[in-house]
Design an enzyme around this catalytic site. Sequence first.
Site, PDB file in Angstrom:
ATOM      1  N   GLY A 134     -18.323   2.931 -17.956  1.00  0.00           N
ATOM      2  CA  GLY A 134     -19.577   2.598 -17.293  1.00  0.00           C
ATOM      3  C   GLY A 134     -20.774   3.040 -18.093  1.00  0.00           C
ATOM      4  NE  ARG A 135     -22.663   7.890 -15.390  1.00  0.00           N
ATOM      5  CZ  ARG A 135     -22.674   9.197 -15.150  1.00  0.00           C
ATOM      6  NH1 ARG A 135     -23.821   9.848 -15.093  1.00  0.00           N
ATOM      7  NH2 ARG A 135     -21.545   9.858 -14.971  1.00  0.00           N
ATOM      8  CD  GLN A 194     -17.632  -3.779  -7.617  1.00  0.00           C
ATOM      9  OE1 GLN A 194     -18.813  -3.457  -7.640  1.00  0.00           O
ATOM     10  NE2 GLN A 194     -16.652  -2.993  -8.063  1.00  0.00           N
ATOM     11  CG  ASN A 198     -14.988   4.372 -13.697  1.00  0.00           C
ATOM     12  OD1 ASN A 198     -15.653   4.360 -12.664  1.00  0.00           O
ATOM     13  ND2 ASN A 198     -15.555   4.259 -14.880  1.00  0.00           N
ATOM     14  N   GLY A 199     -14.599   7.199 -15.208  1.00  0.00           N
ATOM     15  CA  GLY A 199     -15.343   8.439 -15.033  1.00  0.00           C
ATOM     16  C   GLY A 199     -15.364   9.296 -16.283  1.00  0.00           C
ATOM     17  CB  CYS A 212     -21.394   1.860  -3.951  1.00  0.00           C
ATOM     18  SG  CYS A 212     -23.172   2.136  -4.103  1.00  0.00           S
ATOM     19  N   PRO A 224     -18.571  -2.319 -13.301  1.00  0.00           N
ATOM     20  CG  PRO A 224     -17.901  -2.599 -11.084  1.00  0.00           C
ATOM     21  CD  PRO A 224     -17.389  -2.196 -12.433  1.00  0.00           C
ATOM     22  CG  MET A 225     -22.393   0.362 -14.280  1.00  0.00           C
ATOM     23  SD  MET A 225     -22.746   1.200 -15.851  1.00  0.00           S
ATOM     24  CE  MET A 225     -22.282  -0.091 -17.029  1.00  0.00           C
TER      25      MET A 225
END
Length: 325
Positions: A223-224, A70, A200-201, A100, A16-17
């Site tokens: 994500g990114r 979310q 994640n990451g 966040c 989620p972004m």
Amino acid sequence: MNIGTIQLDKPLALAPMEDVTDIPFRLICKRLGADLLYTEFTSCEALIRDARKALAKIRVVDEERPVAVQIFGGIETSMEGAAQIAERANPDFIDINCGCWVKKVVLRESGAGLLRNLVKFESIVKSVISGTSLPVTVKTRLGWDEKSIVILDVARMVEQAGAKALAVHCRTRDQGHRGNADWSWLEKVKNVVSIPIIGNGDIQASEDVKRMFETGCDGVMIGRGAIQNPWIFQQAKHYMQTGEQMPEPSIGERIDTCLEHLRLVVEARGEQRGVVEFRKHYAGYLKGVRNAAKVRGELMHFHEYAPVEARLLAFADECMSEAAA
């Protein structure tokens, strides 16, 4: 990996972004191999006040399933109420953002701010669970900073509270997006709980996905790395199945997907607004393509779909002609 009745084998999730993972982008990633999707994170306070933008954020469509709404917040009653509203949007499960790192969020003791108050963290999780009949999951970070890594305590706590899965961004709140994600914690977390763990990451390429799965995690969240390369999901699956890299998408494939994405945005927001808001995506779709900067500059002047399509298709033809010369 199971989340309630959802059964997935080594799923690749789109993280989620904020201002990125709207329905059009989620659908593009789904069509390119993403197994699990999440809405943008949405304020519980906005939801319980029926804010139009917040309600739009939690809308989901059948093509993207399984998909989670979310939510985030720091007041138990508000989170419980938001869970009830989120359930009416008919997602497959509800995820709580406890990771966040943005200052305006953590100062309200929500998002990663909960990592400084695990009693409150637990209370928030229980409140959401009590507000819905859907499965509830949690996404968080390793801790507030390197001196307060609490992820093992958090993992035990959320499992005991009734959460069905835990996604771990392997950085601290203090890091934000800086430094390297420490994946070594994923194996440690797996050893203390039985619920699924999603890593994640720092996932930027197919090899990263394979290496993260080797930590023992049940799923990988991207994500990114998906913003500039939504093909990463199908690329990673191909690599894990064959040990070989997929060819990079051709300029024709890039342009076709870009236009497909733009059409979805226009359908969702209207032509002029959609074309203007889509401008942020051109850099990703045209990354590394010769003369892309010049074309992006031209695209910034358009407010309708037709000239965008015409310029991009012409650019694809130009690139293919140069390659054939």
